[in-house]
Scaffold this motif. Structure first.
Motif, PDB file in Angstrom:
ATOM      1  N   SER A 202       0.833  -1.197   0.000  1.00  0.00           N
ATOM      2  CA  SER A 202       0.000   0.000   0.000  1.00  0.00           C
ATOM      3  C   SER A 202       0.871   1.252   0.000  1.00  0.00           C
ATOM      4  O   SER A 202       2.014   1.248   0.437  1.00  0.00           O
ATOM      5  N   GLU A 203       0.291   2.343  -0.489  1.00  0.00           N
ATOM      6  CA  GLU A 203       1.008   3.611  -0.511  1.00  0.00           C
ATOM      7  C   GLU A 203       1.166   4.131   0.908  1.00  0.00           C
ATOM      8  O   GLU A 203       0.292   3.976   1.747  1.00  0.00           O
ATOM      9  N   LYS A 204       2.283   4.760   1.144  1.00  0.00           N
ATOM     10  CA  LYS A 204       2.552   5.341   2.458  1.00  0.00           C
ATOM     11  C   LYS A 204       2.435   6.856   2.365  1.00  0.00           C
ATOM     12  O   LYS A 204       2.600   7.453   1.303  1.00  0.00           O
ATOM     13  N   THR A 205       2.140   7.469   3.483  1.00  0.00           N
ATOM     14  CA  THR A 205       2.037   8.917   3.561  1.00  0.00           C
ATOM     15  C   THR A 205       2.545   9.357   4.927  1.00  0.00           C
ATOM     16  O   THR A 205       2.764   8.534   5.811  1.00  0.00           O
ATOM     17  N   ILE A 206       2.719  10.636   5.078  1.00  0.00           N
ATOM     18  CA  ILE A 206       3.232  11.185   6.339  1.00  0.00           C
ATOM     19  C   ILE A 206       2.064  11.621   7.215  1.00  0.00           C
ATOM     20  O   ILE A 206       1.174  12.341   6.771  1.00  0.00           O
ATOM     21  N   LEU A 207       2.090  11.174   8.465  1.00  0.00           N
ATOM     22  CA  LEU A 207       1.114  11.603   9.465  1.00  0.00           C
ATOM     23  C   LEU A 207       1.874  12.448  10.485  1.00  0.00           C
ATOM     24  O   LEU A 207       2.842  11.979  11.086  1.00  0.00           O
ATOM     25  N   VAL A 208       1.453  13.684  10.637  1.00  0.00           N
ATOM     26  CA  VAL A 208       2.122  14.590  11.571  1.00  0.00           C
ATOM     27  C   VAL A 208       1.373  14.565  12.894  1.00  0.00           C
ATOM     28  O   VAL A 208       0.178  14.843  12.949  1.00  0.00           O
ATOM     29  N   VAL A 209       2.081  14.192  13.935  1.00  0.00           N
ATOM     30  CA  VAL A 209       1.551  14.241  15.300  1.00  0.00           C
ATOM     31  C   VAL A 209       2.475  15.162  16.082  1.00  0.00           C
ATOM     32  O   VAL A 209       3.604  15.408  15.661  1.00  0.00           O
TER      33      VAL A 209
ATOM     34  N   LEU B 120       5.263  10.566  11.216  1.00  0.00           N
ATOM     35  CA  LEU B 120       5.232   9.119  11.076  1.00  0.00           C
ATOM     36  C   LEU B 120       4.857   8.729   9.655  1.00  0.00           C
ATOM     37  O   LEU B 120       4.007   9.375   9.037  1.00  0.00           O
ATOM     38  N   THR B 121       5.462   7.671   9.147  1.00  0.00           N
ATOM     39  CA  THR B 121       5.076   7.122   7.854  1.00  0.00           C
ATOM     40  C   THR B 121       4.033   6.039   8.116  1.00  0.00           C
ATOM     41  O   THR B 121       4.310   5.060   8.805  1.00  0.00           O
ATOM     42  N   VAL B 122       2.844   6.236   7.582  1.00  0.00           N
ATOM     43  CA  VAL B 122       1.735   5.307   7.810  1.00  0.00           C
ATOM     44  C   VAL B 122       1.042   5.009   6.483  1.00  0.00           C
ATOM     45  O   VAL B 122       1.163   5.774   5.528  1.00  0.00           O
ATOM     46  N   PRO B 123       0.281   3.904   6.419  1.00  0.00           N
ATOM     47  CA  PRO B 123      -0.503   3.645   5.210  1.00  0.00           C
ATOM     48  C   PRO B 123      -1.550   4.750   5.004  1.00  0.00           C
ATOM     49  O   PRO B 123      -2.083   5.303   5.964  1.00  0.00           O
ATOM     50  N   ARG B 124      -1.813   5.051   3.740  1.00  0.00           N
ATOM     51  CA  ARG B 124      -2.747   6.122   3.389  1.00  0.00           C
ATOM     52  C   ARG B 124      -4.133   5.875   3.997  1.00  0.00           C
ATOM     53  O   ARG B 124      -4.774   6.798   4.494  1.00  0.00           O
TER      54      ARG B 124
ATOM     55  N   ARG C  35      -6.336   8.397   6.544  1.00  0.00           N
ATOM     56  CA  ARG C  35      -7.700   8.858   6.247  1.00  0.00           C
ATOM     57  C   ARG C  35      -8.646   8.476   7.387  1.00  0.00           C
ATOM     58  O   ARG C  35      -9.489   9.265   7.797  1.00  0.00           O
ATOM     59  N   GLY C  36      -8.510   7.265   7.889  1.00  0.00           N
ATOM     60  CA  GLY C  36      -9.352   6.829   9.003  1.00  0.00           C
ATOM     61  C   GLY C  36      -9.161   7.676  10.244  1.00  0.00           C
ATOM     62  O   GLY C  36     -10.124   8.037  10.928  1.00  0.00           O
ATOM     63  N   LEU C  37      -7.910   8.013  10.554  1.00  0.00           N
ATOM     64  CA  LEU C  37      -7.636   8.862  11.709  1.00  0.00           C
ATOM     65  C   LEU C  37      -8.175  10.275  11.512  1.00  0.00           C
ATOM     66  O   LEU C  37      -8.658  10.896  12.461  1.00  0.00           O
ATOM     67  N   GLN C  38      -8.114  10.781  10.277  1.00  0.00           N
ATOM     68  CA  GLN C  38      -8.673  12.103  10.002  1.00  0.00           C
ATOM     69  C   GLN C  38     -10.185  12.097  10.177  1.00  0.00           C
ATOM     70  O   GLN C  38     -10.758  13.052  10.720  1.00  0.00           O
TER      71      GLN C  38
END
Length: 94
Positions: free
Chosen positions: A2-9, A14-18, A22-25
């Motif tokens: 799966s594609e990875k994206t950056i999640l800023v906390v 953090l590098t997480v699956p896309r 989206r689910g966290l957003q």
């Protein structure tokens, strides 16, 4: 894979699956909406004569436990997140 994206906390990137991002957003949008509804209901409960904090809390709990309310909040957050990313991708020319 799966594609990875950056999640800023706070303090980290953090590098997480896309899909996880989206689910966290969507979850964050639903939580913020619930919090705003709580503030409104508690505030309005305190403004009426003989109003109390627990009265606003009880109204909020009965409101937020309704499946149609939760479904509407989740659907609205889902559509909003997907629309924003769709529009962003089209602005970039993908």
């Amino acid at each position: 894979m799966s594609e990875k994206t950056i999640l800023v906390v706070p303090g980290k990137k953090l590098t997480v699956p896309r899909l996880l991002k989206r689910g966290l957003q969507i979850l964050a949008a639903v939580a913020i909406t619930s919090g705003v509804a709580l503030a409104i209901l508690i505030g309005s409960g305190l403004l009426v004569p003989r109003g109390r904090l627990s009265q606003g809390w009880d109204v909020w709990v009965s409101f937020i436990n309704r499946s149609d309310i939760l479904a509407t909040m989740v659907l609205t957050a889902l559509v909003t997140v997907l629309f924003v990313y769709w529009q962003r991708d089209h602005e970039r020319g993908k």
